[in-house]
Structure formats: C-alpha cells, structure tokens
Scaffold this motif. Structure first.
Motif, PDB file in Angstrom:
ATOM      1  N   GLN A 330       0.877  -1.313   0.057  1.00  0.00           N
ATOM      2  CA  GLN A 330      -0.038   0.083   0.003  1.00  0.00           C
ATOM      3  C   GLN A 330       0.785   1.275  -0.102  1.00  0.00           C
ATOM      4  O   GLN A 330       0.690   2.372  -0.766  1.00  0.00           O
ATOM      5  CB  GLN A 330      -1.091   0.055   1.217  1.00  0.00           C
ATOM      6  N   ALA A 331       1.892   1.144   0.844  1.00  0.00           N
ATOM      7  CA  ALA A 331       2.763   2.393   0.885  1.00  0.00           C
ATOM      8  C   ALA A 331       3.555   2.870  -0.294  1.00  0.00           C
ATOM      9  O   ALA A 331       3.623   3.806  -0.864  1.00  0.00           O
ATOM     10  CB  ALA A 331       3.718   2.341   1.907  1.00  0.00           C
ATOM     11  N   ALA A 332       4.147   1.489  -1.194  1.00  0.00           N
ATOM     12  CA  ALA A 332       4.484   1.909  -2.388  1.00  0.00           C
ATOM     13  C   ALA A 332       3.350   2.309  -3.465  1.00  0.00           C
ATOM     14  O   ALA A 332       4.148   2.973  -4.158  1.00  0.00           O
ATOM     15  CB  ALA A 332       5.217   0.535  -2.727  1.00  0.00           C
ATOM     16  N   TRP A 333       2.424   1.833  -3.304  1.00  0.00           N
ATOM     17  CA  TRP A 333       1.556   2.223  -4.404  1.00  0.00           C
ATOM     18  C   TRP A 333       1.229   3.589  -4.085  1.00  0.00           C
ATOM     19  O   TRP A 333       1.023   4.576  -5.143  1.00  0.00           O
ATOM     20  CB  TRP A 333       0.380   1.312  -4.345  1.00  0.00           C
ATOM     21  N   ASP A 334       0.998   4.089  -3.126  1.00  0.00           N
ATOM     22  CA  ASP A 334       0.921   5.615  -2.558  1.00  0.00           C
ATOM     23  C   ASP A 334       2.058   6.384  -3.138  1.00  0.00           C
ATOM     24  O   ASP A 334       2.112   7.468  -3.708  1.00  0.00           O
ATOM     25  CB  ASP A 334       0.896   5.952  -1.076  1.00  0.00           C
ATOM     26  N   ALA A 335       3.357   6.028  -2.836  1.00  0.00           N
ATOM     27  CA  ALA A 335       4.383   6.626  -3.391  1.00  0.00           C
ATOM     28  C   ALA A 335       4.466   6.479  -4.921  1.00  0.00           C
ATOM     29  O   ALA A 335       4.903   7.875  -5.454  1.00  0.00           O
ATOM     30  CB  ALA A 335       5.583   5.943  -2.956  1.00  0.00           C
ATOM     31  N   ALA A 336       4.177   5.612  -5.399  1.00  0.00           N
ATOM     32  CA  ALA A 336       3.973   5.557  -6.989  1.00  0.00           C
ATOM     33  C   ALA A 336       3.217   6.643  -7.561  1.00  0.00           C
ATOM     34  O   ALA A 336       3.592   7.143  -8.568  1.00  0.00           O
ATOM     35  CB  ALA A 336       3.671   4.049  -7.468  1.00  0.00           C
ATOM     36  N   ASN A 337       1.884   6.665  -6.966  1.00  0.00           N
ATOM     37  CA  ASN A 337       1.031   7.630  -7.168  1.00  0.00           C
ATOM     38  C   ASN A 337       1.398   9.061  -7.164  1.00  0.00           C
ATOM     39  O   ASN A 337       1.245  10.106  -7.896  1.00  0.00           O
ATOM     40  CB  ASN A 337      -0.374   7.814  -6.687  1.00  0.00           C
ATOM     41  N   ALA A 338       2.334   9.558  -5.796  1.00  0.00           N
ATOM     42  CA  ALA A 338       2.712  10.547  -5.655  1.00  0.00           C
ATOM     43  C   ALA A 338       4.034  11.074  -6.519  1.00  0.00           C
ATOM     44  O   ALA A 338       3.991  12.120  -7.175  1.00  0.00           O
ATOM     45  CB  ALA A 338       3.098  10.713  -4.389  1.00  0.00           C
ATOM     46  N   CYS A 339       4.550   9.972  -7.008  1.00  0.00           N
ATOM     47  CA  CYS A 339       5.853  10.251  -8.004  1.00  0.00           C
ATOM     48  C   CYS A 339       5.251  10.573  -9.303  1.00  0.00           C
ATOM     49  O   CYS A 339       5.649  11.563  -9.908  1.00  0.00           O
ATOM     50  CB  CYS A 339       6.681   8.983  -8.218  1.00  0.00           C
ATOM     51  N   LEU A 340       4.161   9.751  -9.810  1.00  0.00           N
ATOM     52  CA  LEU A 340       3.956   9.927 -11.017  1.00  0.00           C
ATOM     53  C   LEU A 340       2.919  11.488 -11.380  1.00  0.00           C
ATOM     54  O   LEU A 340       3.087  12.258 -12.207  1.00  0.00           O
ATOM     55  CB  LEU A 340       2.668   8.875 -11.339  1.00  0.00           C
ATOM     56  N   ASP A 341       2.327  11.620 -10.262  1.00  0.00           N
ATOM     57  CA  ASP A 341       1.704  13.077 -10.034  1.00  0.00           C
ATOM     58  C   ASP A 341       2.638  14.078 -10.244  1.00  0.00           C
ATOM     59  O   ASP A 341       2.568  15.179 -10.610  1.00  0.00           O
ATOM     60  CB  ASP A 341       0.709  13.349  -8.837  1.00  0.00           C
ATOM     61  N   THR A 342       3.911  14.059  -9.134  1.00  0.00           N
ATOM     62  CA  THR A 342       4.757  15.085  -9.420  1.00  0.00           C
ATOM     63  C   THR A 342       5.484  15.267 -10.636  1.00  0.00           C
ATOM     64  O   THR A 342       5.528  16.627 -11.227  1.00  0.00           O
ATOM     65  CB  THR A 342       5.821  14.657  -8.415  1.00  0.00           C
ATOM     66  N   HIS A 343       5.566  14.110 -11.416  1.00  0.00           N
ATOM     67  CA  HIS A 343       6.081  14.253 -12.699  1.00  0.00           C
ATOM     68  C   HIS A 343       5.367  14.808 -13.868  1.00  0.00           C
ATOM     69  O   HIS A 343       5.850  15.200 -14.990  1.00  0.00           O
ATOM     70  CB  HIS A 343       6.922  12.693 -13.227  1.00  0.00           C
ATOM     71  N   GLY A 344       4.105  14.733 -13.605  1.00  0.00           N
ATOM     72  CA  GLY A 344       2.973  15.245 -14.576  1.00  0.00           C
ATOM     73  C   GLY A 344       3.032  14.107 -15.782  1.00  0.00           C
ATOM     74  O   GLY A 344       3.299  12.991 -15.839  1.00  0.00           O
ATOM     75  N   GLY A 345       3.244  14.934 -17.129  1.00  0.00           N
ATOM     76  CA  GLY A 345       3.219  14.070 -18.237  1.00  0.00           C
ATOM     77  C   GLY A 345       4.556  13.394 -18.555  1.00  0.00           C
ATOM     78  O   GLY A 345       4.721  12.305 -19.054  1.00  0.00           O
ATOM     79  N   TYR A 346       5.502  13.769 -17.887  1.00  0.00           N
ATOM     80  CA  TYR A 346       7.011  13.188 -17.846  1.00  0.00           C
ATOM     81  C   TYR A 346       6.838  11.719 -17.302  1.00  0.00           C
ATOM     82  O   TYR A 346       7.626  10.996 -17.667  1.00  0.00           O
ATOM     83  CB  TYR A 346       7.985  14.096 -17.362  1.00  0.00           C
ATOM     84  N   GLY A 347       6.040  11.741 -16.302  1.00  0.00           N
ATOM     85  CA  GLY A 347       5.879  10.451 -15.731  1.00  0.00           C
ATOM     86  C   GLY A 347       5.434   9.351 -16.422  1.00  0.00           C
ATOM     87  O   GLY A 347       5.452   8.138 -16.329  1.00  0.00           O
ATOM     88  N   PHE A 348       4.821   9.573 -17.674  1.00  0.00           N
ATOM     89  CA  PHE A 348       4.477   8.572 -18.653  1.00  0.00           C
ATOM     90  C   PHE A 348       5.485   8.346 -19.625  1.00  0.00           C
ATOM     91  O   PHE A 348       5.167   7.426 -20.514  1.00  0.00           O
ATOM     92  CB  PHE A 348       3.048   9.148 -19.335  1.00  0.00           C
ATOM     93  N   ALA A 349       6.638   9.110 -19.811  1.00  0.00           N
ATOM     94  CA  ALA A 349       7.682   8.914 -20.669  1.00  0.00           C
ATOM     95  C   ALA A 349       8.441   7.695 -20.257  1.00  0.00           C
ATOM     96  O   ALA A 349       9.068   7.778 -19.381  1.00  0.00           O
ATOM     97  CB  ALA A 349       8.471  10.289 -20.761  1.00  0.00           C
ATOM     98  N   VAL A 350       8.790   6.873 -21.216  1.00  0.00           N
ATOM     99  CA  VAL A 350       9.785   5.693 -20.903  1.00  0.00           C
ATOM    100  C   VAL A 350      10.892   6.297 -20.190  1.00  0.00           C
ATOM    101  O   VAL A 350      11.420   5.492 -19.438  1.00  0.00           O
ATOM    102  CB  VAL A 350       9.695   4.940 -22.094  1.00  0.00           C
ATOM    103  N   GLU A 351      11.623   7.101 -20.821  1.00  0.00           N
ATOM    104  CA  GLU A 351      12.860   7.347 -20.265  1.00  0.00           C
ATOM    105  C   GLU A 351      12.973   8.112 -18.878  1.00  0.00           C
ATOM    106  O   GLU A 351      14.342   7.969 -18.182  1.00  0.00           O
ATOM    107  CB  GLU A 351      13.523   8.515 -21.403  1.00  0.00           C
ATOM    108  N   PHE A 352      11.852   8.291 -18.444  1.00  0.00           N
ATOM    109  CA  PHE A 352      11.981   8.662 -16.984  1.00  0.00           C
ATOM    110  C   PHE A 352      11.980   7.419 -15.986  1.00  0.00           C
ATOM    111  O   PHE A 352      12.203   7.452 -14.864  1.00  0.00           O
ATOM    112  CB  PHE A 352      10.771   9.642 -16.522  1.00  0.00           C
ATOM    113  N   ASP A 353      11.610   6.427 -16.455  1.00  0.00           N
ATOM    114  CA  ASP A 353      11.434   5.080 -15.558  1.00  0.00           C
ATOM    115  C   ASP A 353      10.201   4.867 -14.675  1.00  0.00           C
ATOM    116  O   ASP A 353      10.098   3.920 -13.997  1.00  0.00           O
ATOM    117  CB  ASP A 353      12.546   4.765 -14.995  1.00  0.00           C
ATOM    118  N   VAL A 354       9.377   6.091 -14.460  1.00  0.00           N
ATOM    119  CA  VAL A 354       8.300   5.937 -13.570  1.00  0.00           C
ATOM    120  C   VAL A 354       7.381   5.248 -13.824  1.00  0.00           C
ATOM    121  O   VAL A 354       6.834   4.430 -13.177  1.00  0.00           O
ATOM    122  CB  VAL A 354       7.832   7.470 -13.433  1.00  0.00           C
TER     123      VAL A 354
END
Length: 389
Positions: A330-354
C-alpha cells in the motif's frame, strides 16, 4: 528495543547499491522491459557476489544469512531502480528445502545452487481453478513403486523457463478422503529441464503488463523419484506456509525499495522542476503526498523488520509477515502515485522510468497474495472474527 543498524546490514546495503550502480543502470532495466527479456547478466552478477545464496548455510557453500539480510538485498535492488523478482523466488523457495529437506537432498542440491550451477526459481502451486484456495488444488501425484506419477496444471509459475528445478505442490490424497483439508498435499523437487525434454511438462509463457516471465505448466505423466519428496507425504501444505511467510517478508522489502525509489525520484524532481518561477516542490499540494508516502514506508519497514526477526528466530510470524506485505504494498502504491503526479506528463515517458516502476510495484497489491485476502486473514486469525469467505 535497540534500533541501531548493525554494521553488517549497512555493509550489505552498500555492496548491493554499488553493484547495481556500477552495472545495472536505469537503461539496463528499461531495455529489458522493452524487449520482455530475462536479466541474465543481473542474475549472474548476484550469484557471483553470493547474494542469491544468502540463505544457503555456509556448510553448503552459501552465506548462511537470515531472511532479514536477504530482504535487505532485495530492497536495495528495487531502490536502485531494478526489479528483484528474479532473485526473491530462489530465496523464499529455499526455506522449504532448508527446513524440511533431507540431508541427502540438501547435499544434492544446495552446493550447486550456491555456485550458480543450478537455479531453483520456479514454484508450482497456483492452479487455474483453485487460485488462492490452495487446499482445493487438483494436480495429483500417485505413488507407483519408487516414483510418483504427476498429472495436472499450474498457472502463474514465474521463471519456469529460466529455472533448472521446480518446487511442486501436488495432491497425494483425495480431497474427499480428508477430514483435515490441510493434509493430503505433498512437496516435490522436480528436475524441470529433464521433464521438459521428455515432454512431461509443457511451459507456456503468459504475456503480462510488466516484464515478469510468468507461465502456465501442463503436466502429463511426470515421473518424480520418491527420493525427491520433501519431508513427509501429505504435509506439504504446512511446509509451504513457511515459504509463504518468507515470501511475504521479501515482497514487503521489495515494495519498500520501490517506494523509496519513488520518493527519492519525486523529491528530486519536485526540487528541480521550476514552474511559475519556483520549484514545484514548494507547493504543499506536491510536497505532502510525497511526505505522506515516506511516513507510510517507514511504518511498514518497522513491521517488515519485526516479521523478519520472528522468522529468523523460528517464531510464529504469519500475522506479521502478511501485514508487512499489506502495508508495504500500500505504501509503495501511494508513493508511485505521488511520484507520477509530481512528474506530470513526464511520468508517462519511458525514459524517466516512472511508468515502468509504476507497473512493477502495482503487482504487489494483488500478488503473490491479494491484499484483500491478507485483510481476511487478519480479520479471522488475528482478530477472531467470523470467516468471510
């Protein structure tokens, strides 16, 4: 209670971190994910460094460490941006062989596993119709002379294509004949490569949303020597529970490693990304989800270490192991979503690994056991409430 970090634990973290940083960068894992490839070089490096033999006793050529130390290895791999799934199975499967295998079985297999000459990475338990209700599995093992004849099907047997040995759970007594439904199942060590060559096991890969190397097994008239039965016939369910507890602890550690990777990446990006004249991390709407994820990871980590300590001291740890897995996922999934939200569109870019790590960490909310089943276990076996399923 003493929360001082032992020097040997710090040394393990440093060594694994250096190994990953030197040879297995984000680009390495990104390429494997793109091509759906197995991390052969990574597994070889872990073996040569002795980490895959962490739980093997020194007398058989291993490091003789505990589940605590093994969990630290896996945590650091994931925190470095890697995927330790190829390593954890050999570690938790080992528990069944170590605790219940005969002296001959240990001598036959453990030195070769420690040297990397044999891989024990496949665990044949789950079936298409049984799912998590393990006592309902239908794969049968019938004794005929000095061997067992096995027939049935397994699913979600990961790394079968990359393992030499298979730990297999099969039914040796009909379900209807049992008063205690946890009896009647037995564990075997199977020479997987030979079984495939003889056509007794067919391996079919399952394509998934992440690079996980999982398969279905179709077993027809598989001959397993009786000497490959682990422990007592009919007691296999009890034996693999130990393996499950080890698995839960290791998965918790991997989830914590993932979570810390997300928090590190999110914190760094939020501090460097400037919008409207200031870093986006100056906004509480960006800061707080990352800080909350960090706090939850720290709490889950404490329970992970408690569960590991209990396991290493051969004390009951089912509740702690399951809850550690639940909270860490659960904590890892919370962190994953926070990280993706922080990166915005770049979070969906393969080169960022998010996005890659996002897919990888999502698995642990439903596997190797669904978090809802963990809650059902805690409700019934810890809190004493009525069975809900």
């Amino acid at each position: 209670m003493d929360f001082t970090v032992p020097e040997e634990h710090a040394a393990i973290r440093a060594a694994v971190r250096e190994l990953c940083a030197t040879s297995f960068s984000d680009a390495y894992w990104r390429a494997l994910d793109r091509d759906k490839s197995y991390p052969t070089e990574f597994v070889r490096a872990l073996t040569e460094a002795g980490w895959l033999a962490a739980l093997v006793p020194a007398e058989y050529g291993g490091a003789g460490l505990g589940i605590t130390e093994a969990s630290i290895v896996l945590e650091e791999v994931n925190r470095a941006g890697g995927n330790a799934a190829t390593a954890h199975a050999q570690m938790y499967i080992m528990g069944t062989l170590l605790r219940y295998g005969s002296a001959d079985q240990k001598q036959r297999y453990l030195p070769s596993i420690a040297r990397g000459e044999l891989r024990l990475q496949a665990f044949g338990v789950t079936e298409p119709d049984a799912g998590s209700e393990t006592t309902r599995l239908k794969t049968t093992a019938v004794r005929r002379g000095d061997c067992y004849i096995v027939n049935g099907q397994k699913v979600w047997t990961s790394r079968a294509e990359h393992s030499d040995l298979l730990l297999l759970l099969a039914r040796t007594t009909s379900y209807d004949e049992l008063s205690d439904k946890t009896r009647g199942l037995s564990v075997f060590i199977v020479d997987l490569r030979r079984a495939v060559e003889l056509g007794q096991i067919e391996i079919r890969p399952i394509q998934t949303m992440l690079n996980h190397h999982t398969t279905e097994l179709f077993i027809q008239d598989l001959e397993v020597p009786a000497t490959n039965l682990i422990g007592e016939e009919g007691m296999g369910f009890r034996y693999i529970i130990d393996g499950w507890n080890a698995e839960r602890i290791l998965i918790a550690a991997e989830s914590i490693g993932d979570g810390r990777w997300f928090v590190d990446r999110a914190s760094k990006y939020a501090s460097e990304r400037v919008v409207f004249g200031r870093p986006i991390g100056a906004n509480q709407g960006v800061q707080f989800p990352i800080a909350q994820a960090h706090a939850r990871l720290e709490a889950a980590d404490l329970l992970r270490h408690k569960a590991a300590w209990l396991f290493d001291h051969q004390q009951r740890c089912g509740a702690e192991a399951n809850m550690a897995k639940l909270l860490a996922a659960q904590a890892a999934w919370d962190a994953a979503n926070a990280c993706l939200d922080t990166h915005g569109g770049y979070g969906f870019a393969v080169e960022f690994d998010v996005e890659r790590k996002f897919r990888e960490t999502r698995l642990y909310s439903v596997a190797p056991i669904n978090n809802n089943l963990v809650l059902a276990y805690v409700s019934q076996h810890v809190l004493g409430m009525p069975r809900s399923y």
